[in-house]
Design a protein around this motif. Sequence first.
Motif, PDB file in Angstrom:
ATOM      1  N   TYR A 180       0.831  -1.075   0.109  1.00  0.00           N
ATOM      2  CA  TYR A 180       0.043  -0.040  -0.019  1.00  0.00           C
ATOM      3  C   TYR A 180       0.802   1.153  -0.261  1.00  0.00           C
ATOM      4  CZ  TYR A 180      -4.008  -3.320   0.977  1.00  0.00           C
ATOM      5  OH  TYR A 180      -4.545  -4.180   0.881  1.00  0.00           O
ATOM      6  N   ASN A 181       2.053   1.208  -0.727  1.00  0.00           N
ATOM      7  CA  ASN A 181       2.914   2.372  -0.435  1.00  0.00           C
ATOM      8  C   ASN A 181       2.708   3.216  -1.507  1.00  0.00           C
ATOM      9  OD1 ASN A 181       4.231  -0.207   0.254  1.00  0.00           O
ATOM     10  ND2 ASN A 181       5.942   0.702   0.741  1.00  0.00           N
ATOM     11  N   TRP A 182       2.202   3.119  -2.555  1.00  0.00           N
ATOM     12  CA  TRP A 182       1.725   3.939  -3.721  1.00  0.00           C
ATOM     13  C   TRP A 182       0.558   4.573  -3.419  1.00  0.00           C
ATOM     14  CZ3 TRP A 182       3.833   2.787  -9.293  1.00  0.00           C
ATOM     15  CH2 TRP A 182       3.581   4.136 -10.089  1.00  0.00           C
TER      16      TRP A 182
ATOM     17  N   MET B 147       1.837   9.799  -5.889  1.00  0.00           N
ATOM     18  CA  MET B 147       3.070   9.419  -6.037  1.00  0.00           C
ATOM     19  C   MET B 147       3.486   8.799  -7.537  1.00  0.00           C
ATOM     20  SD  MET B 147       3.614   7.437  -2.510  1.00  0.00           S
ATOM     21  CE  MET B 147       3.774   8.054  -0.952  1.00  0.00           C
ATOM     22  N   THR B 148       4.888   8.392  -7.614  1.00  0.00           N
ATOM     23  CA  THR B 148       5.284   7.804  -8.951  1.00  0.00           C
ATOM     24  C   THR B 148       5.993   6.650  -8.584  1.00  0.00           C
ATOM     25  OG1 THR B 148       7.492   8.847  -8.621  1.00  0.00           O
ATOM     26  CG2 THR B 148       5.783  10.291  -9.678  1.00  0.00           C
ATOM     27  N   PHE B 149       6.449   5.965  -9.740  1.00  0.00           N
ATOM     28  CA  PHE B 149       6.944   4.647  -9.515  1.00  0.00           C
ATOM     29  C   PHE B 149       8.215   4.461  -8.808  1.00  0.00           C
ATOM     30  CE2 PHE B 149       9.846   1.509 -11.934  1.00  0.00           C
ATOM     31  CZ  PHE B 149       9.619   0.326 -11.161  1.00  0.00           C
ATOM     32  N   GLU B 150       8.909   5.873  -8.773  1.00  0.00           N
ATOM     33  CA  GLU B 150      10.006   6.113  -7.984  1.00  0.00           C
ATOM     34  C   GLU B 150       9.768   6.287  -6.567  1.00  0.00           C
ATOM     35  OE1 GLU B 150      10.692   6.069 -12.208  1.00  0.00           O
ATOM     36  OE2 GLU B 150       9.522   7.479 -10.978  1.00  0.00           O
ATOM     37  N   THR B 151       8.878   7.422  -6.497  1.00  0.00           N
ATOM     38  CA  THR B 151       8.721   7.966  -5.043  1.00  0.00           C
ATOM     39  C   THR B 151       7.869   7.149  -4.069  1.00  0.00           C
ATOM     40  OG1 THR B 151       6.651   9.330  -5.831  1.00  0.00           O
ATOM     41  CG2 THR B 151       8.930  10.289  -5.915  1.00  0.00           C
ATOM     42  N   SER B 152       7.190   6.137  -4.808  1.00  0.00           N
ATOM     43  CA  SER B 152       6.564   5.287  -3.954  1.00  0.00           C
ATOM     44  C   SER B 152       7.078   3.938  -3.508  1.00  0.00           C
ATOM     45  CB  SER B 152       5.415   4.676  -4.831  1.00  0.00           C
ATOM     46  OG  SER B 152       5.843   3.716  -5.920  1.00  0.00           O
ATOM     47  N   GLY B 153       8.468   3.928  -4.021  1.00  0.00           N
ATOM     48  CA  GLY B 153       9.256   2.707  -3.460  1.00  0.00           C
ATOM     49  C   GLY B 153       9.084   1.407  -4.379  1.00  0.00           C
ATOM     50  N   TYR B 154       8.273   1.540  -5.513  1.00  0.00           N
ATOM     51  CA  TYR B 154       7.973   0.109  -6.268  1.00  0.00           C
ATOM     52  C   TYR B 154       9.089   0.077  -6.993  1.00  0.00           C
ATOM     53  CZ  TYR B 154       2.807  -0.604  -5.247  1.00  0.00           C
ATOM     54  OH  TYR B 154       1.522  -0.716  -4.910  1.00  0.00           O
ATOM     55  N   GLU B 155       9.951   0.946  -7.239  1.00  0.00           N
ATOM     56  CA  GLU B 155      10.810   0.701  -8.090  1.00  0.00           C
ATOM     57  C   GLU B 155      11.930  -0.125  -7.505  1.00  0.00           C
ATOM     58  OE1 GLU B 155      14.043   3.446 -11.028  1.00  0.00           O
ATOM     59  OE2 GLU B 155      13.400   4.241  -8.894  1.00  0.00           O
TER      60      GLU B 155
ATOM     61  N   GLU C 229      -0.737   3.261 -10.225  1.00  0.00           N
ATOM     62  CA  GLU C 229       0.187   2.179 -10.054  1.00  0.00           C
ATOM     63  C   GLU C 229      -0.332   1.049 -10.922  1.00  0.00           C
ATOM     64  OE1 GLU C 229      -2.401   1.521  -6.334  1.00  0.00           O
ATOM     65  OE2 GLU C 229      -2.237   3.075  -8.020  1.00  0.00           O
ATOM     66  N   VAL C 230      -1.485   0.961 -11.642  1.00  0.00           N
ATOM     67  CA  VAL C 230      -1.861   0.007 -12.529  1.00  0.00           C
ATOM     68  C   VAL C 230      -0.844   0.051 -13.923  1.00  0.00           C
ATOM     69  CG1 VAL C 230      -3.684  -0.715 -14.006  1.00  0.00           C
ATOM     70  CG2 VAL C 230      -4.281  -0.302 -11.519  1.00  0.00           C
ATOM     71  N   GLY C 231      -0.789   1.185 -14.080  1.00  0.00           N
ATOM     72  CA  GLY C 231       0.159   1.438 -15.368  1.00  0.00           C
ATOM     73  C   GLY C 231       1.374   0.909 -15.363  1.00  0.00           C
TER      74      GLY C 231
ATOM     75  N   MET D  28       6.964  -2.941 -14.664  1.00  0.00           N
ATOM     76  CA  MET D  28       7.007  -3.978 -13.493  1.00  0.00           C
ATOM     77  C   MET D  28       6.749  -5.242 -14.213  1.00  0.00           C
ATOM     78  SD  MET D  28       4.928  -1.920 -10.524  1.00  0.00           S
ATOM     79  CE  MET D  28       5.169  -3.441  -9.236  1.00  0.00           C
ATOM     80  N   ASP D  29       6.037  -5.425 -15.359  1.00  0.00           N
ATOM     81  CA  ASP D  29       5.537  -6.732 -15.914  1.00  0.00           C
ATOM     82  C   ASP D  29       6.765  -7.726 -16.435  1.00  0.00           C
ATOM     83  OD1 ASP D  29       6.838  -5.876 -18.312  1.00  0.00           O
ATOM     84  OD2 ASP D  29       4.652  -5.514 -19.535  1.00  0.00           O
ATOM     85  N   THR D  30       8.042  -7.242 -16.370  1.00  0.00           N
ATOM     86  CA  THR D  30       8.871  -8.361 -16.422  1.00  0.00           C
ATOM     87  C   THR D  30       9.374  -8.886 -15.170  1.00  0.00           C
ATOM     88  OG1 THR D  30      10.958  -6.648 -16.094  1.00  0.00           O
ATOM     89  CG2 THR D  30      10.009  -7.085 -18.471  1.00  0.00           C
ATOM     90  N   VAL D  31       8.752  -8.460 -13.998  1.00  0.00           N
ATOM     91  CA  VAL D  31       9.093  -9.016 -12.682  1.00  0.00           C
ATOM     92  C   VAL D  31       7.933  -9.516 -12.118  1.00  0.00           C
ATOM     93  CG1 VAL D  31      10.251  -8.504 -10.412  1.00  0.00           C
ATOM     94  CG2 VAL D  31      11.038  -7.590 -12.414  1.00  0.00           C
ATOM     95  N   PHE D  32       6.860  -8.639 -12.068  1.00  0.00           N
ATOM     96  CA  PHE D  32       5.638  -9.196 -11.046  1.00  0.00           C
ATOM     97  C   PHE D  32       4.545  -9.531 -12.157  1.00  0.00           C
ATOM     98  CE2 PHE D  32       7.646  -6.262  -8.180  1.00  0.00           C
ATOM     99  CZ  PHE D  32       7.043  -6.736  -6.965  1.00  0.00           C
TER     100      PHE D  32
END
Length: 530
Positions: free
Chosen positions: A222-224, A228-236, A266-268, A275-279
């Motif tokens: 639930y970080n994003w 927030m962005t891919f980078e600032t959310s911690g998803y990266e 975050e869906v994008g 993310m689609d190469t890992v998740f």
Amino acid sequence: MRVSIFALTALLGSAVALDKIVIKDNKFFNSVTGDEFFFKGLAYQPENGEPDPNNRDPLADTVGCKRDIESFKDLGINAIRVYQTDYTKNHDVCMAALEKAGIYVVLDVPAPSYAINRAYPEWTTDLFAKFRAKVDNFSVYKNVAAYVIGNEVTNDDKTTPAAAFVKAAARDIKAYLKKQNITTPVGYASNDEPSIRDQLAAHFVCSENNSENVDFYGMNLYNWCGDMTFETSGYEEFVKQYASYPVPVLLTEYGCNAQRPRKFPEVGSLYGSDMDTVFSGGFMYEYSEEANNYGLASVTYGKTGVEKTDDYDNFKKALAAVSPKGVKMSEYKQSSAKRPSCPSVTDTWHVAPKILPPTPSSASCQCISSSFSCAIKGNVTDSDAGKAGDLIGNVCKDVSCSEIQTNTAKGEYGHYAFCDVSVRASYAVNAYYEDKKQCKADGFDTQTAKPSSKADSCADKTTDINTPSNNNGRVPTVDDSELEDLESGSSSGHRSSSGSSLGTSAAGSVSMLALASTQVAVVFAAAMLI
């Protein structure tokens, strides 16, 4: 009378059976087309108006599931994750309707009344039987894509002992399915607790024998939040961390609600190149609007009405904008994955590496019971389980009870720690009798008997899935000096199908109060829904 799936398919209209979803290395694939499979899912556990709150089961609500399937099709999802179901109920209508709509089901095996309790963890004959009953009920359905063996059971550094028992449960349910030629994968859903994040991720996939590892690993993130962005959310950073993970990874929950209506940026990333190469996709939390304010729609058990929230259309638009392609199964070869080492015991991780609790054996429990010269009269009821736990705790201060105790930090699991509370209570009473020559138990009637078996012949009986015993009483591979000063504490719960938010346990220390968990699991049901 149970209506056959085939008859229901005819009643619901002709439908092509959904293709089997399989795992190759660290990705999911459609077994027929060979296309990589991404879960475009929703958490699904409507609670409003549920007539049996202690045994919630949306897949038994034929009116509700048919109502919500129309929303699922409109949203464009291909899977739902269901946390609580009742294996004594019939699910033919809902499961057939979901399959016809192209919806897979990822099913949590535990329920509030039978789950590995994070405060008093154990893996017992009774719990194993109920887990088997759950998969028996649902394995007949072709659209069950996966089973979740536990959800956030270990959620902080004080509850790490529970992880040993959850992994043992995954091992045993996998073995049970394999004996029936069922290949449905079994995974675990973890919370994002920084102090134990790395240890948990390693623990569930680190065994050299792959039959002990989970087949996939889920993260509830639930970080994003908000803009927030891919980078600032911690998803990266999560993508980097799991880039070489040996099994598929997916978001078993996501969807921060700090700002509503949610726009789901975050869906994008989840279904795009970020993310689609890992998740392997994920499950947005959640479909129904409940007290925690995460829902896409307000619905009521057994009613046809649907009142959509603003989040509904936003999620629909977000999903419509993505179309992950992935790779072909025939062309995919995992190149960078490396199985991690099992985490060592530390002041925040209280599970000895490579050593798991044994597979429960009712035959061993029956054998040891018949060796007692003194025992509790009758069986301990659920209402008396807490009293039995107190009895054992008091008795075992005076006599040795190591055979019914566990110590995850040392990798020690008593040969009969997996027996039900009646057997363990009688074990303690008998140990007291042999030492003190008094057959008594505070709060219980006792009886003497002539033993019909020898205790030293009981430990290695066949397991409850008719496999050879692994009940070998292994000792830890770590130095005892590493095990000193482990703290005890309590844990707080998130809405979950397993784990408890009440109670205190000695982290990694001898578990005696676990003997009362037959009752604890029931009493704590409400806490597990938080």
